[in-house]
Design a protein around this motif. Structure first.
Motif, PDB file in Angstrom:
ATOM      1  N   ARG A   1      27.972 -55.815  36.721  1.00 36.91           N
ATOM      2  CA  ARG A   1      29.073 -55.096  35.894  1.00 36.91           C
ATOM      3  C   ARG A   1      29.451 -55.695  34.798  1.00 36.91           C
ATOM      4  O   ARG A   1      30.580 -55.800  34.466  1.00 36.91           O
ATOM      5  CB  ARG A   1      30.141 -54.974  36.747  1.00 36.91           C
ATOM      6  N   VAL A   2      28.596 -56.207  33.826  1.00 38.98           N
ATOM      7  CA  VAL A   2      29.050 -56.853  32.579  1.00 38.98           C
ATOM      8  C   VAL A   2      29.318 -55.596  31.559  1.00 38.98           C
ATOM      9  O   VAL A   2      30.505 -55.948  30.976  1.00 38.98           O
ATOM     10  CB  VAL A   2      27.631 -57.573  31.933  1.00 38.98           C
ATOM     11  N   LEU A   3      28.761 -54.305  31.544  1.00 38.71           N
ATOM     12  CA  LEU A   3      29.248 -53.372  30.777  1.00 38.71           C
ATOM     13  C   LEU A   3      29.036 -52.216  31.543  1.00 38.71           C
ATOM     14  O   LEU A   3      27.944 -51.621  31.468  1.00 38.71           O
ATOM     15  CB  LEU A   3      28.263 -53.215  29.271  1.00 38.71           C
ATOM     16  N   VAL A   4      30.480 -51.676  31.952  1.00 35.92           N
ATOM     17  CA  VAL A   4      30.513 -50.523  32.942  1.00 35.92           C
ATOM     18  C   VAL A   4      30.518 -49.267  31.922  1.00 35.92           C
ATOM     19  O   VAL A   4      30.154 -48.370  32.375  1.00 35.92           O
ATOM     20  CB  VAL A   4      31.357 -50.735  33.872  1.00 35.92           C
ATOM     21  N   ASP A   5      31.063 -49.241  30.655  1.00 32.54           N
ATOM     22  CA  ASP A   5      31.027 -48.225  29.909  1.00 32.54           C
ATOM     23  C   ASP A   5      30.633 -48.609  28.385  1.00 32.54           C
ATOM     24  O   ASP A   5      31.493 -49.031  27.773  1.00 32.54           O
ATOM     25  CB  ASP A   5      32.615 -47.568  30.033  1.00 32.54           C
ATOM     26  N   PRO A   6      29.626 -48.097  28.039  1.00 30.41           N
ATOM     27  CA  PRO A   6      29.296 -48.575  26.614  1.00 30.41           C
ATOM     28  C   PRO A   6      29.607 -47.561  25.566  1.00 30.41           C
ATOM     29  O   PRO A   6      29.264 -47.750  24.421  1.00 30.41           O
ATOM     30  CB  PRO A   6      27.574 -48.444  26.769  1.00 30.41           C
ATOM     31  N   SER A   7      30.289 -46.634  25.941  1.00 30.24           N
ATOM     32  CA  SER A   7      30.858 -45.558  24.847  1.00 30.24           C
ATOM     33  C   SER A   7      31.635 -46.438  23.681  1.00 30.24           C
ATOM     34  O   SER A   7      32.472 -47.310  24.184  1.00 30.24           O
ATOM     35  CB  SER A   7      31.406 -44.538  25.459  1.00 30.24           C
ATOM     36  N   MET A   8      31.678 -46.030  22.708  1.00 32.65           N
ATOM     37  CA  MET A   8      32.404 -46.663  21.549  1.00 32.65           C
ATOM     38  C   MET A   8      33.397 -45.369  20.839  1.00 32.65           C
ATOM     39  O   MET A   8      32.700 -44.409  20.376  1.00 32.65           O
ATOM     40  CB  MET A   8      31.362 -47.267  20.436  1.00 32.65           C
ATOM     41  N   PRO A   9      34.346 -45.708  20.643  1.00 28.48           N
ATOM     42  CA  PRO A   9      35.193 -46.928  20.961  1.00 28.48           C
ATOM     43  C   PRO A   9      35.526 -46.893  22.536  1.00 28.48           C
ATOM     44  O   PRO A   9      35.378 -45.745  23.024  1.00 28.48           O
ATOM     45  CB  PRO A   9      36.406 -46.738  20.060  1.00 28.48           C
ATOM     46  N   GLY A  10      35.868 -48.024  22.977  1.00 28.68           N
ATOM     47  CA  GLY A  10      36.466 -48.340  24.246  1.00 28.68           C
ATOM     48  C   GLY A  10      35.335 -48.880  25.355  1.00 28.68           C
ATOM     49  O   GLY A  10      35.625 -48.473  26.593  1.00 28.68           O
ATOM     50  N   ALA A  11      34.334 -49.408  24.789  1.00 31.26           N
ATOM     51  CA  ALA A  11      33.428 -49.885  25.767  1.00 31.26           C
ATOM     52  C   ALA A  11      34.195 -50.960  26.694  1.00 31.26           C
ATOM     53  O   ALA A  11      35.248 -51.363  26.314  1.00 31.26           O
ATOM     54  CB  ALA A  11      32.548 -50.922  25.046  1.00 31.26           C
ATOM     55  N   ARG A  12      33.847 -51.147  27.914  1.00 35.79           N
ATOM     56  CA  ARG A  12      34.763 -51.861  28.884  1.00 35.79           C
ATOM     57  C   ARG A  12      33.622 -52.826  29.410  1.00 35.79           C
ATOM     58  O   ARG A  12      32.609 -52.684  30.053  1.00 35.79           O
ATOM     59  CB  ARG A  12      34.949 -50.871  30.195  1.00 35.79           C
ATOM     60  N   TRP A  13      33.837 -54.212  29.002  1.00 37.42           N
ATOM     61  CA  TRP A  13      33.028 -55.281  29.445  1.00 37.42           C
ATOM     62  C   TRP A  13      33.848 -56.105  30.596  1.00 37.42           C
ATOM     63  O   TRP A  13      34.886 -56.142  30.458  1.00 37.42           O
ATOM     64  CB  TRP A  13      32.911 -56.320  28.204  1.00 37.42           C
ATOM     65  N   PHE A  14      32.852 -56.697  31.408  1.00 36.76           N
ATOM     66  CA  PHE A  14      33.544 -57.375  32.447  1.00 36.76           C
ATOM     67  C   PHE A  14      34.767 -57.049  33.207  1.00 36.76           C
ATOM     68  O   PHE A  14      35.751 -57.629  33.244  1.00 36.76           O
ATOM     69  CB  PHE A  14      33.580 -58.840  31.997  1.00 36.76           C
ATOM     70  N   PRO A  15      34.857 -55.823  33.731  1.00 40.20           N
ATOM     71  CA  PRO A  15      35.838 -55.008  34.059  1.00 40.20           C
ATOM     72  C   PRO A  15      36.484 -55.811  35.354  1.00 40.20           C
ATOM     73  O   PRO A  15      37.824 -55.587  35.587  1.00 40.20           O
ATOM     74  CB  PRO A  15      35.520 -53.800  34.598  1.00 40.20           C
TER      75      PRO A  15
END
Length: 94
Positions: free
Chosen positions: A72-86
């Motif tokens: 779960r390093v990058l759960v949402d790659p959309s930009m803007p708003g990427a979610r890293w290590f949630p």
């Protein structure tokens, strides 16, 4: 100076003298990969997001309350708003 002139060339011992060079050596020892230089590191960062970013986390010696899940390093790659290590929690005070 003309277009295309080399402005700077790193010294031969740049790998020993720079943080990114030390990281390359460290990452080679732990990942079993060979990095001839920055381009190889960049390619790894593109091809293996969980492996690369988990290694950056370990290299930085972050001490989370909840360690990151490599899956779960990058759960949402959309930009803007990427979610890293949630799932990771880090104490900024530490």
């Amino acid at each position: 100076m003309t277009h295309g002139d080399v402005l700077w060339t790193p010294p031969p011992d740049i790998r020993e003298r720079s943080q990114v060079g030390r990281y390359l050596t460290w990452a080679e020892e732990r990942s079993g990969r060979a990095f001839e230089g920055y381009r190889d590191l960049w390619q790894w960062s593109v091809d293996d997001l969980p492996g690369f970013w988990s290694s950056v986390w370990a290299w930085a010696e972050l001490t989370p309350d909840a360690p990151p899940d490599p899956a779960r390093v990058l759960v949402d790659p959309s930009m803007p708003g990427a979610r890293w290590f949630p799932d990771a929690r880090v104490s900024y005070a530490e």
